[in-house]
Design a protein around this motif. Sequence first.
Motif, PDB file in Angstrom:
ATOM      1  N   ALA A 102       0.819  -1.216   0.000  1.00 56.98           N
ATOM      2  CA  ALA A 102       0.000   0.000   0.000  1.00 56.98           C
ATOM      3  C   ALA A 102       0.851   1.263   0.000  1.00 56.98           C
ATOM      4  CB  ALA A 102      -0.936   0.001   1.206  1.00 56.98           C
ATOM      5  N   TYR A 103       2.102   1.174   0.450  1.00 60.24           N
ATOM      6  CA  TYR A 103       3.018   2.312   0.428  1.00 60.24           C
ATOM      7  C   TYR A 103       3.731   2.446  -0.920  1.00 60.24           C
ATOM      8  CZ  TYR A 103       2.578   3.126   5.467  1.00 60.24           C
ATOM      9  OH  TYR A 103       2.113   3.434   6.725  1.00 60.24           O
ATOM     10  N   GLY A 104       3.420   1.567  -1.853  1.00 57.47           N
ATOM     11  CA  GLY A 104       4.082   1.610  -3.154  1.00 57.47           C
ATOM     12  C   GLY A 104       5.402   0.887  -3.200  1.00 57.47           C
ATOM     13  N   ILE A 105       5.686   0.066  -2.198  1.00 57.48           N
ATOM     14  CA  ILE A 105       6.939  -0.680  -2.176  1.00 57.48           C
ATOM     15  C   ILE A 105       6.880  -1.804  -3.200  1.00 57.48           C
ATOM     16  CG2 ILE A 105       8.378  -2.202  -0.755  1.00 57.48           C
ATOM     17  CD1 ILE A 105       7.554  -0.426   1.639  1.00 57.48           C
ATOM     18  N   ARG A 106       7.925  -1.936  -3.987  1.00 59.05           N
ATOM     19  CA  ARG A 106       7.946  -2.884  -5.091  1.00 59.05           C
ATOM     20  C   ARG A 106       9.057  -3.911  -4.899  1.00 59.05           C
ATOM     21  NH1 ARG A 106       9.991  -0.737  -9.012  1.00 59.05           N
ATOM     22  NH2 ARG A 106      10.565   1.284  -8.154  1.00 59.05           N
ATOM     23  N   THR A 107       8.800  -5.108  -5.376  1.00 60.80           N
ATOM     24  CA  THR A 107       9.829  -6.142  -5.385  1.00 60.80           C
ATOM     25  C   THR A 107      10.986  -5.701  -6.272  1.00 60.80           C
ATOM     26  OG1 THR A 107       8.170  -7.854  -5.052  1.00 60.80           O
ATOM     27  CG2 THR A 107      10.288  -8.555  -5.924  1.00 60.80           C
ATOM     28  N   ALA A 108      12.206  -5.962  -5.815  1.00 65.48           N
ATOM     29  CA  ALA A 108      13.463  -5.695  -6.535  1.00 65.48           C
ATOM     30  C   ALA A 108      13.951  -4.266  -6.381  1.00 65.48           C
ATOM     31  CB  ALA A 108      13.383  -6.057  -8.011  1.00 65.48           C
ATOM     32  N   GLU A 109      13.204  -3.389  -5.694  1.00 70.76           N
ATOM     33  CA  GLU A 109      13.781  -2.081  -5.421  1.00 70.76           C
ATOM     34  C   GLU A 109      14.709  -2.195  -4.211  1.00 70.76           C
ATOM     35  OE1 GLU A 109      11.015   0.976  -4.435  1.00 70.76           O
ATOM     36  OE2 GLU A 109       9.989  -0.190  -2.917  1.00 70.76           O
ATOM     37  N   THR A 110      15.568  -1.201  -4.037  1.00 71.96           N
ATOM     38  CA  THR A 110      16.539  -1.276  -2.958  1.00 71.96           C
ATOM     39  C   THR A 110      15.873  -0.995  -1.612  1.00 71.96           C
ATOM     40  OG1 THR A 110      17.137   1.057  -3.196  1.00 71.96           O
ATOM     41  CG2 THR A 110      18.406  -0.541  -4.487  1.00 71.96           C
ATOM     42  N   VAL A 111      16.529  -1.471  -0.568  1.00 73.36           N
ATOM     43  CA  VAL A 111      15.991  -1.268   0.777  1.00 73.36           C
ATOM     44  C   VAL A 111      15.876   0.218   1.100  1.00 73.36           C
ATOM     45  CG1 VAL A 111      16.506  -1.581   3.227  1.00 73.36           C
ATOM     46  CG2 VAL A 111      16.766  -3.497   1.647  1.00 73.36           C
TER      47      VAL A 111
ATOM     48  N   LYS B  91      12.588   2.189   2.316  1.00 71.71           N
ATOM     49  CA  LYS B  91      12.545   2.891   3.592  1.00 71.71           C
ATOM     50  C   LYS B  91      12.138   4.354   3.422  1.00 71.71           C
ATOM     51  CE  LYS B  91      13.914   0.379   7.233  1.00 71.71           C
ATOM     52  NZ  LYS B  91      13.190   0.379   8.531  1.00 71.71           N
ATOM     53  N   ARG B  92      12.480   4.934   2.305  1.00 67.47           N
ATOM     54  CA  ARG B  92      12.051   6.315   2.045  1.00 67.47           C
ATOM     55  C   ARG B  92      10.535   6.380   1.900  1.00 67.47           C
ATOM     56  NH1 ARG B  92      15.401   9.055  -2.699  1.00 67.47           N
ATOM     57  NH2 ARG B  92      13.985  10.758  -2.129  1.00 67.47           N
ATOM     58  N   LYS B  93       9.956   5.354   1.297  1.00 68.82           N
ATOM     59  CA  LYS B  93       8.500   5.328   1.137  1.00 68.82           C
ATOM     60  C   LYS B  93       7.799   5.025   2.452  1.00 68.82           C
ATOM     61  CE  LYS B  93       8.808   3.634  -3.646  1.00 68.82           C
ATOM     62  NZ  LYS B  93       8.556   2.473  -4.541  1.00 68.82           N
ATOM     63  N   CYS B  94       8.424   4.157   3.262  1.00 71.20           N
ATOM     64  CA  CYS B  94       7.804   3.721   4.512  1.00 71.20           C
ATOM     65  C   CYS B  94       8.888   3.589   5.584  1.00 71.20           C
ATOM     66  CB  CYS B  94       7.065   2.398   4.310  1.00 71.20           C
ATOM     67  SG  CYS B  94       6.280   1.758   5.806  1.00 71.20           S
ATOM     68  N   PRO B  95       9.167   4.662   6.324  1.00 70.04           N
ATOM     69  CA  PRO B  95      10.244   4.616   7.326  1.00 70.04           C
ATOM     70  C   PRO B  95      10.039   3.547   8.402  1.00 70.04           C
ATOM     71  CG  PRO B  95       9.595   6.889   6.863  1.00 70.04           C
ATOM     72  CD  PRO B  95       8.588   6.003   6.180  1.00 70.04           C
ATOM     73  N   ARG B  96       8.787   3.158   8.673  1.00 72.10           N
ATOM     74  CA  ARG B  96       8.558   2.154   9.715  1.00 72.10           C
ATOM     75  C   ARG B  96       8.469   0.732   9.149  1.00 72.10           C
ATOM     76  NH1 ARG B  96       3.072   0.940  10.950  1.00 72.10           N
ATOM     77  NH2 ARG B  96       1.598   1.815   9.432  1.00 72.10           N
TER      78      ARG B  96
END
Length: 406
Positions: A52-61, A65-70
Amino acid sequence: MERTILHCDCNGFFASVECMLRPELKNVPMAVCGDPESRHGIILAKNEQAKAYGIRTAETVWQAKRKCPRLVLAAPRFREYRRISQQINEIYRRYTDLVEPFSIDESWLDVTGSRVLFGDGRQIADRLRETVRREIGITISVGVSFNKIFAKLGSDYKKPDATTVISPENYQRIVWPLPVDALMFCGEKAAQTLAGLGIHTIGDLAACSPELLSSRLGKAGAQLYEFANGRDSSPVADGRSRQEIKSVGNSVTFRRDLSGPEDIRKAVQALADSVASRLRRQKLKCWVVQVGIKDPSFRYITRQKTLAAPTHLARLLAAAGEELMAACWNASAPIRMLSLSGTGLVPEDAPGEQLCFFGGDVLRGSEKEERLETAMDRIRGRFGSGAVKFGGLLKEDLGLDGLHRE
């Protein structure tokens, strides 16, 4: 008779297994990732909250973390993932013998012969979804179609925990509006070539001239044209049938770039030790040693050498690997990743050992080495992969410790 093919895809598999094993992760955004310190710091899987935060598989950690600090991060546990994958495939086999794993979290099923017992494809898919959710604790999405290609498109079409039926009657409505790279085996370069021809959707591909596609993409173009038009007769193979092993190898991306002959020697020795152990475990020897080298700019080359006799001894594999490295690589040039593989495999008791005209010392030496390395295998099997290692690797900082882990 029209076939009924299912493609079952576990939703966010690694993350789903972690949430099943650690229930406290279920209600927080979490992702499974590699170790950033070893430069494997990418997202391998994420749960729905993280998605839901837009985090995608294969992107860097750090991007995640910038998208979802927690965001909560979990290290991968591949042994657990394999165990759960095997349990899920056993559930599939309650409905058909024809189960073909495509990866650790995906399988095709041919349920054509099961419809009399269990109902049509949608009914079987829904039963599988409910059973896996109830018995395992994770969700799957299932595509139902008349061929493997469209079944896989169906499992990707709607997630999570969904069944999508793609039939001869509706495939043009569902499949043809999809982007062309959604089609299996249409990679990035092929999609770019097709875009240059004005082909952006699977429908565009289906309407194109097959001769034009063949002229630009060769055999792959003709195959993609057939797939886009729903023509795929490839069978679902029984995944339990023993597959012929073509090679045994290992690779490592280093914590820091290799630099200099000593780094290369350590890396080749560790890889050779790992590959030799795996060859012995599978009762095989290899005639050919191959190395693969990737530099920091991701340029990749491979070189190989045929041995005088097949082997599964680390010393001989390492000697061949070092010879190949010396012949093809400037030792001062940095190396990001290195692989070593044995190919041309034969059973360990196959003939091929070269006899020595000058006595039996060479053969006796090989027998002694084999006893030593087999003893090392037993120690590692009993006390863990790090229980014994070559002295030159005791204080290495390259990230070679995990090469013997399965």
